[in-house]
Structures are given as structure tokens and as C-alpha cells.
Write a protein that holds these residues in place. Structure first.
Motif, short mmCIF file in Angstrom:
data_model
loop_
_atom_site.label_atom_id
_atom_site.label_comp_id
_atom_site.label_asym_id
_atom_site.label_seq_id
_atom_site.Cartn_x
_atom_site.Cartn_y
_atom_site.Cartn_z
N GLY A 73 0.81 -1.20 0.00
CA GLY A 73 0.00 0.00 0.00
C GLY A 73 0.85 1.26 0.00
O GLY A 73 2.06 1.21 -0.18
N MET A 74 0.18 2.39 0.21
CA MET A 74 0.87 3.67 0.22
C MET A 74 0.17 4.63 1.18
O MET A 74 -0.97 4.41 1.57
N ILE A 75 0.89 5.66 1.57
CA ILE A 75 0.32 6.71 2.40
C ILE A 75 0.25 7.97 1.56
O ILE A 75 1.23 8.38 0.94
N ILE A 76 -0.95 8.54 1.52
CA ILE A 76 -1.21 9.71 0.69
C ILE A 76 -1.75 10.85 1.54
O ILE A 76 -2.32 10.62 2.61
N ILE A 77 -1.61 12.06 1.01
CA ILE A 77 -2.19 13.25 1.63
C ILE A 77 -3.13 13.87 0.61
O ILE A 77 -2.80 13.99 -0.58
N SER A 78 -4.31 14.25 1.08
CA SER A 78 -5.34 14.81 0.22
C SER A 78 -6.02 15.97 0.93
O SER A 78 -5.90 16.11 2.15
#
Length: 130
Positions: free
Chosen positions: A38-43
């Protein structure tokens, strides 16, 4: 998860919310950690905690488009007002999607290790949603 030296910019679209298909536009996101899981994102989109949300992500790596599907796994507290951080876990349906995912993650991690991330993907040093 490996932290990237710069934020990787991409786009996100919501495909399903609590099992129901929905139509939305796309918004910018910033990716800053990733692994094969998976990944860590900022939105700047605030999803209600605990919702079952299927997302589609689009990135361009070496002038080749990559489309990934993932579900929000964790809501991570963010100290900057108006920004929201999520850990998402990939959703693959077949071997081609798994191969594309492997190529995407491997390319970004190798470019990050070799300190040339900006040469293979669009990056940003700071978070800016326009």
C-alpha cells in the motif's frame, strides 16, 4: 513502508463509497510512503472515518500512465489544517494489475534510492492544492 525524498503528485477518483458506485471528478494527491502492499497519501478530501472507500489513483512514471485501485485502510491524524492523511491498501484483480503495481512501486523506490525521483515522476517539495 519506504518514505520518499519528495512528494509524488498524482490524482485520485472515488469509485465506490460503502459498496455503492459513485461518479466524482478527480483531485490532486501527494504520495509520500509506499510499499508493495500500500501507500500513504495526503489529500484535501476528508473521508468519514470507517467508510468502505474504493479509490483509483493515477500517476505518470517515465511518461507512462499508471492506474492503481486501493481502499482506505487507516485514517492518520494530520497536523496541517485542511489536509487529510490516509494509508491505502492496493486492490488488484489479475496478474496484469499485479505486474503493473510491481513495476510502479519498484520504479519509484529505485529512483528514490538513486536520488533521481524527479526525473521519473512529477514531484513536489511542499504540499500545495490549487
Amino acid at each position: 513502508m519506504k518514505e520518499l525524498s519528495k512528494y509524488v503528485t498524482g490524482h485520485m477518483t472515488v469509485l465506490q463509497l460503502n459498496g455503492r458506485e459513485i461518479e466524482t471528478g478527480k483531485c490532486s494527491i501527494f504520495l509520500y510512503k509506499l510499499s508493495m502492499q500500500g501507500m500513504i497519501i495526503i489529500s484535501n478530501i476528508n473521508f468519514p472515518e470507517g467508510t468502505d472507500t474504493l479509490l483509483q489513483f493515477q500517476f505518470t512514471v517515465k511518461n507512462k500512465p499508471y492506474t492503481l485501485k486501493a481502499k482506505i485502510d487507516k485514517w492518520i491524524p494530520n497536523s496541517k489544517e485542511g489536509l487529510f492523511t490516509y494509508m491505502v491498501m492496493y486492490e488488484t484483480q489479475n496478474m496484469k494489475e499485479e505486474d503493473d503495481l510491481f513495476q510502479f512501486v519498484n520504479t519509484l523506490q529505485l529512483a528514490n534510492k538513486n536520488k533521481n525521483l524527479s526525473r521519473v515522476v512529477e514531484t513536489s517539495l511542499e504540499l500545495s492544492f490549487a
